[in-house]
Scaffold this active site. Structure first.
Site, PDB file in Angstrom:
ATOM      1  N   GLY A 122      39.050  73.175  -0.643  1.00 31.83           N
ATOM      2  CA  GLY A 122      39.015  72.536  -1.947  1.00 31.83           C
ATOM      3  C   GLY A 122      38.592  73.518  -3.030  1.00 31.83           C
ATOM      4  O   GLY A 122      38.375  74.694  -2.786  1.00 31.83           O
ATOM      5  N   GLU A 173      29.648  83.056  11.180  1.00 28.85           N
ATOM      6  CA  GLU A 173      29.326  82.954   9.755  1.00 28.85           C
ATOM      7  C   GLU A 173      29.979  84.084   8.961  1.00 28.85           C
ATOM      8  O   GLU A 173      30.449  83.867   7.840  1.00 28.85           O
ATOM      9  CB  GLU A 173      27.820  82.947   9.517  1.00 28.85           C
ATOM     10  CG  GLU A 173      27.502  82.778   8.042  1.00 28.85           C
ATOM     11  CD  GLU A 173      26.212  82.047   7.755  1.00 28.85           C
ATOM     12  OE1 GLU A 173      25.886  81.968   6.556  1.00 28.85           O
ATOM     13  OE2 GLU A 173      25.561  81.561   8.685  1.00 28.85           O
TER      14      GLU A 173
END
Length: 144
Positions: A114, A68
């Site tokens: 994106g 993470e």
């Protein structure tokens, strides 16, 4: 952090000191390389007894924290940090091999980058280049 006009060394120095006392520092995660062209990030973490589970092997949670940390850092390095920040919204880790000691190396790369969502892949490998865990992580890119 926005990487435009920053050197590799400047970025690594920044992320290795990002945020003061953090979980990444507690686990001694050290960012070692960034490839600006291919948009990958590399870091190491020592496998010490304090991150073991009761059976004497690296706790899966430690692998997840490393993954993470990598996925979040990768996203936040490649966006305009004055306008946006990336926050983790999903993480999926498969633990494939146990590790008792030594050093693991994590490499994060984008699967999709994106405007409002990043999906990254994080591979954690041992000193023999054997895959210890594989993670996919999604970050949502939100306005500051």
């Amino acid at each position: 952090m926005y990487t435009k006009d920053k050197t590799k060394e400047e970025i690594l120095a920044f992320i290795n000191n990002w945020g003061g006392e953090t979980f990444a520092k507690t686990l001694e995660i050290q960012f070692t390389d960034i490839d600006l062209e291919n948009e990958t990030l590399t870091a190491t973490m020592p496998v010490l007894p304090r991150i073991h589970q009761p059976f004497g092997i690296m706790h899966g949670g430690a692998s997840c924290v490393l993954a993470e940390t990598m996925g979040s850092s990768l996203s936040n390095i490649f966006i305009d940090g004055e306008k946006y920040y990336g926050v983790g919204t999903n993480i999926n880790t498969n633990h494939l091999r146990s590790k008792k000691d030594g050093l693991v190396t994590a490499v994060a790369r984008f699967i999709r980058k994106g405007r409002s969502m990043h999906v990254s892949e994080i591979e954690i490998r041992d000193e023999k280049d054997q895959l210890v865990s594989h993670t996919t992580m999604t970050n949502t890119i939100i306005n500051r």
